[in-house]
Structure formats: C-alpha cells, structure tokens
Enzyme design. Sequence first.
Site, PDB file in Angstrom:
ATOM      1  N   HIS A 307       0.733  -1.062   0.021  1.00 53.55           N
ATOM      2  CA  HIS A 307       0.137   0.077  -0.026  1.00 53.55           C
ATOM      3  C   HIS A 307       0.853   1.196  -0.077  1.00 53.55           C
ATOM      4  CE1 HIS A 307      -3.232   2.985   1.068  1.00 53.55           C
ATOM      5  NE2 HIS A 307      -3.971   2.122   0.567  1.00 53.55           N
ATOM      6  N   ASP A 364      -7.833  -5.141  -0.419  1.00 55.45           N
ATOM      7  CA  ASP A 364      -8.553  -5.790  -1.315  1.00 55.45           C
ATOM      8  C   ASP A 364      -8.050  -7.210  -1.097  1.00 55.45           C
ATOM      9  OD1 ASP A 364      -7.693  -3.063  -3.336  1.00 55.45           O
ATOM     10  OD2 ASP A 364      -9.666  -3.663  -2.912  1.00 55.45           O
TER      11      ASP A 364
HETATM   12  C1  SDX Z   1      -6.051   0.249  -3.065  1.00 53.81           C
HETATM   13  O1  SDX Z   1      -4.240   4.646  -2.056  1.00 53.81           O
HETATM   14  C2  SDX Z   1      -5.182   4.134  -1.536  1.00 53.81           C
HETATM   15  O2  SDX Z   1      -5.584   4.588  -0.454  1.00 53.81           O
HETATM   16  C3  SDX Z   1      -5.811   2.897  -2.232  1.00 53.81           C
HETATM   17  C4  SDX Z   1      -6.680   2.138  -1.623  1.00 53.81           C
HETATM   18  C5  SDX Z   1      -7.926   2.738  -1.338  1.00 53.81           C
HETATM   19  O3  SDX Z   1      -8.835   2.603  -0.189  1.00 53.81           O
HETATM   20  O4  SDX Z   1      -8.286   3.719  -2.327  1.00 53.81           O
HETATM   21  O5  SDX Z   1      -6.319   1.636  -0.309  1.00 53.81           O
HETATM   22  C6  SDX Z   1      -7.122   0.789  -2.310  1.00 53.81           C
HETATM   23  O6  SDX Z   1      -5.714   0.594  -4.370  1.00 53.81           O
HETATM   24  C7  SDX Z   1      -5.113  -0.835  -2.292  1.00 53.81           C
HETATM   25  C8  SDX Z   1      -4.201  -1.354  -3.174  1.00 53.81           C
HETATM   26  C9  SDX Z   1      -4.679  -2.237  -3.998  1.00 53.81           C
HETATM   27  N1  SDX Z   1      -3.536  -2.685  -5.078  1.00 53.81           N
HETATM   28  C10 SDX Z   1      -2.831  -3.831  -5.039  1.00 53.81           C
HETATM   29  O7  SDX Z   1      -2.952  -4.816  -3.882  1.00 53.81           O
HETATM   30  C11 SDX Z   1      -1.818  -4.161  -6.086  1.00 53.81           C
HETATM   31  C12 SDX Z   1      -0.573  -4.895  -5.601  1.00 53.81           C
HETATM   32  N2  SDX Z   1       0.099  -3.858  -4.767  1.00 53.81           N
HETATM   33  C13 SDX Z   1       1.033  -3.053  -5.469  1.00 53.81           C
HETATM   34  O8  SDX Z   1       1.249  -3.014  -6.864  1.00 53.81           O
HETATM   35  C14 SDX Z   1       1.613  -1.804  -4.778  1.00 53.81           C
HETATM   36  O9  SDX Z   1       1.876  -2.122  -3.379  1.00 53.81           O
HETATM   37  C15 SDX Z   1       0.902  -0.542  -4.777  1.00 53.81           C
HETATM   38  C16 SDX Z   1       0.515  -0.118  -5.932  1.00 53.81           C
HETATM   39  C17 SDX Z   1      -0.508  -0.802  -3.889  1.00 53.81           C
HETATM   40  C18 SDX Z   1       1.599   0.585  -4.074  1.00 53.81           C
HETATM   41  O10 SDX Z   1       2.801   1.004  -4.687  1.00 53.81           O
HETATM   42  P1  SDX Z   1       3.859   1.904  -4.318  1.00 53.81           P
HETATM   43  O11 SDX Z   1       3.325   2.774  -3.030  1.00 53.81           O
HETATM   44  O12 SDX Z   1       3.886   2.572  -5.545  1.00 53.81           O
HETATM   45  O13 SDX Z   1       5.119   1.228  -3.949  1.00 53.81           O
HETATM   46  P2  SDX Z   1       6.117   0.485  -5.080  1.00 53.81           P
HETATM   47  O14 SDX Z   1       5.317   0.101  -6.156  1.00 53.81           O
HETATM   48  O15 SDX Z   1       7.185   1.533  -5.249  1.00 53.81           O
HETATM   49  O16 SDX Z   1       6.711  -0.750  -4.448  1.00 53.81           O
HETATM   50  C19 SDX Z   1       7.644  -0.697  -3.646  1.00 53.81           C
HETATM   51  C20 SDX Z   1       8.478  -1.839  -3.461  1.00 53.81           C
HETATM   52  C21 SDX Z   1       8.850  -2.064  -5.188  1.00 53.81           C
HETATM   53  O17 SDX Z   1      10.217  -3.026  -4.658  1.00 53.81           O
HETATM   54  P3  SDX Z   1      11.520  -2.158  -4.759  1.00 53.81           P
HETATM   55  O18 SDX Z   1      11.837  -1.426  -6.055  1.00 53.81           O
HETATM   56  O19 SDX Z   1      11.774  -1.546  -3.575  1.00 53.81           O
HETATM   57  O20 SDX Z   1      12.427  -3.273  -4.740  1.00 53.81           O
HETATM   58  O21 SDX Z   1       7.707  -2.929  -3.138  1.00 53.81           O
HETATM   59  C22 SDX Z   1       7.455  -3.755  -4.238  1.00 53.81           C
HETATM   60  C23 SDX Z   1       7.957  -3.026  -5.342  1.00 53.81           C
HETATM   61  O22 SDX Z   1       8.499  -3.952  -6.464  1.00 53.81           O
HETATM   62  N3  SDX Z   1       6.126  -4.337  -4.132  1.00 53.81           N
HETATM   63  C24 SDX Z   1       5.569  -5.455  -4.204  1.00 53.81           C
HETATM   64  C25 SDX Z   1       4.276  -5.266  -4.252  1.00 53.81           C
HETATM   65  N4  SDX Z   1       3.937  -4.079  -4.027  1.00 53.81           N
HETATM   66  C26 SDX Z   1       4.996  -3.236  -3.849  1.00 53.81           C
HETATM   67  N5  SDX Z   1       6.397  -6.573  -4.513  1.00 53.81           N
HETATM   68  C27 SDX Z   1       5.470  -7.738  -4.903  1.00 53.81           C
HETATM   69  N6  SDX Z   1       4.094  -7.859  -4.540  1.00 53.81           N
HETATM   70  C28 SDX Z   1       3.551  -6.365  -4.492  1.00 53.81           C
HETATM   71  N7  SDX Z   1       2.029  -6.584  -4.244  1.00 53.81           N
END
Ligand code: SDX
Length: 428
Positions: A307, A364
Amino acid sequence: MSETAKLELDGKSYELPVVTGSENEKGIDITKLRAMSGYITLDSGYKNTGATESAITFLDGEKGILRYRGYPIEQLAEKATFLEVSFLLIYGKLPTRDELTKFKESIKKHTLVHEDMKQFFTAYPAKAHPMGILSSLVCTLSTFYPESLNPNRPQEAVDLTIHRLLAKLPTLAAMSYKNAMRHPTMYPNNDLDYIENFLFMMFAMPTEEFEVDPVVANALNVLLILHADHEQNCSTSTVRIVGSSQANLYTSIAAGISALWGPLHGGANQAVIEMLETIKQDGGDLEKWIQKAKDKDDPFRLMGFGHRVYKNFDPRAKIIKKACDDVLGKLGIQDPVLDIAKKLEEVALSDPYFIERGLYPNVDFYSGIIYKALGIPTEMFTVMFALGRLPGWIAQWKEMIENGEPIGRPRQIYVGANERNYVPIDAR
Ligand code: SDX
C-alpha cells in the site's frame, strides 16, 4: 512566529511556510516557490506531495489509523449503517434520527433510472466488464439532468444531484449484472433499505419470492463502510481534478470509477481472487508464487499486498479478515481459497522481502473472498468497491467545490528535444 522551511538555491536563501494539520502532519507550502525561485518540485506518483487540505478522512500509515471525520473506522464498521456513514462523510457530522430519515427518504425517491437508460445495455457485448458499463452510464446520467452541469448551484440543487447519484448507482450496478446474466431487470423495491434493495435488484427473480439474508446484508454493510473513503487515493484524486475544471458531479464520479478499475487500485480485489484461483489450480505451491512476486524480472505481483500509505497493516484488512471467518462460518461455506489466502499471508509476512518493504495485506486481499461468499460474481467486485467509495468521492468533490480550489494543473520538467527546424520529407 509561524514555522518555516529554509531552502538554499543558487546562493540565495528562501523561506517557505510550513503547514501543520489537526493531527500534527507537517507540509511545506510551495505555492510561491516558482514565483520566488523559478524552481518547481518533482514527485512522480505524488508520493510526497499533498494536493489539498482536507477535513474528511485521516489516516496514519505507520500506526494503521483510519478515521472518517474523526470517528475510528473500527467503531463505524461495528455500530453504524452505510447511509449513516455516507451522511457523515458528505455533510461532516453524524445525522440525527430525523436527518437520517429525511436523507433515506430523499434517496428512495430517486432509485429508478430513466427507462431510456435500458437502451444502452442492448448495445454492450454480453461479456462487457461492468466497470466499463458503470463509468459510461454514470457519465450518461449528466445528459438526463442537464441542470446538474453547473456544480455551483444552491445547496438544495447540489444535494438533489448527490442524492440522485447515491440512489442510482446501486440500480445501475444491479442492471449491469442482470444484463450480463441476460436475466430480467429487477426494479428497485423501496420497501427495503439501501443494502437490502441492492441485494434484491441483484439476486431476486420476478418469478420467485426473495428474502434478504441478514448475514449477507450485515457483511455488505461493513464492507461498504470500510471502502467509503480513503483520502487522496488515485480515484479520489481523479474525481477532484476532473471536478476542479467545473465539470459536473456525474462526470467527475465517472472518471473516479475509471481510475478505480485499474488492478493496482480498486481492480485489485478481482485480481486477488484470480491470483488465488490460479495458485490453487497450479497445485498451491505458495513458495513458487512468493518467489515470482519477489523476482524483478517477473511482472507478477502479490495482488492485495502492499500500500502507498500503510506500511505496517491496513486496518480495513484486519476487520475484513475477521469478517471472512464470521461470514463463511455463518453461511456454512468452506472456501479453499480462504485457506490459501491465510497461508500466503503467513508465508509472505515471514519473508524479509515483504517485511523490509512494508508489504502487508491491504483492503483488497480478503474482500473478494467475502464478496464471493455473498454470491457476488468476480467481475462485480470492483463495482462493489465503487458502491462503497461513492460517498467518499462525493464528499471530496463537494469539499473541493466549496473551498473554491483552483483547476488542477501540475507542472513538468521537459526532457525532450531542444529547438530544431522542420526537415522536408524527402530530406529525412
Ligand atoms: C487500493 O491509495 C489508496 O488509499 C488505495 C486504496 C483505497 O482505499 O483507495 O487503499 C485501495 O488501491 C489498495 C491497493 C490495491 N493494489 C494492490 O493490491 C496491487 C498490488 N500492490 C501494488 O502494486 C503496490 O503495493 C501498490 C500499487 C499498492 C503501492 O505501490 P507503491 O506505493 O507505488 O510502491 P512501489 O510500487 O514503489 O513498491 C515498493 C517496493 C517495490 O520493490 P523495490 O523497487 O523497492 O525493490 O515494493 C515492491 C515493489 O516492487 N512491491 C511489491 C508489491 N507491492 C510493492 N512486490 C511484490 N508484490 C506487491 N504487491
């Protein structure tokens, strides 16, 4: 003396005001930065940028706190109804009994959509995703109510548009489901309350008696409350920026529905179930999928994990996980996918990759399992998210309009070609 931040640029020193919120969050106000220094800031994905000052929702990602207008989500999920929370978010206070009665009556008056709206369904392909239908039809509502095109009308007129939208979104959502099933549309039954009426429009058939299961209705009430607002997330920021151009409420909400559809945002609840089903079909080898999620060369991510704000736990996920056991137990459902989800959470949360990055189950991760148990089809999961988020989107739009916020127009740093002259085609 108000607090300031000092900035040294090109040998000059600048002082920028510091803004402190009611929960002591601090922000540097850069409104005048470009005029003072010629510099802008750069923050891809706005990870460190506040777009507004808002009084609607407070969340603390480190402490896992989420409050609507100051009320903790845990109390609202346990004690309130979804329409009560909708009133709270939109009008800023818990309604009195009389205010809630009037709010409910006003919404009941508008649950029908114009008969002509049914024509649109005949044009969609049978497999049309309901989010594509919902976004289009919500925008289409603005064509049936041309007076709503001006957002700056007296409060009474704006309230009418707000109540129409709250009333019609469940009707359109249910119609999109019935259309996909090629079942007859069920017209709203205003003898039922908001959530019962939605379940009736979704699952009743004209040829049979229909009884709403209170376990299902209560679970849906909690789920919609938990999704009702979440400050400046992707879809809410979309609603605010579209509304900032003075576009009408219907079209601003339609834009929010489109943004929510993405699998990184609200579309994640559908993606989670699809991921868990894939893992199950693949034999349930959790370690294999955890490694894929960690592998930078593999596009696979653990959907429902991580998140932007919550880096310890998503308080909503905690409540939904508990509700999962409760609802499936009461409905007598054994879902192997829930067992896989729990094991996946356990394995992931013992892995340094997830711990170091603060990746925990978000709202989710478990919600789809409950929706599935309630009989809601996977493709409707993100529609359920939109139904829940509607009052939050409306509240945020209303706050932006009432505060007279300027049209949103971010800047950029240009990195393209420098000036060059046109070359005739035969000389290229
Ligand atoms: C919602 O913002 C809100 O409030 C949203 C929400 C709402 O109520 O409106 O809460 C609802 O959208 C919840 C999120 C639902 N999405 C998912 O579950 C999809 C999976 N999660 C992600 O793709 C990710 O975690 C995000 C998009 C939710 C957040 O991404 P960020 O904050 O931009 O973080 P990032 O992508 O920069 O990740 C940071 C690190 C990275 O690794 P490094 O580059 O540091 O090595 O964490 C890793 C990412 O690769 N990472 C994951 C991951 N999520 C982040 N690795 C594996 N699996 C994941 N799910």
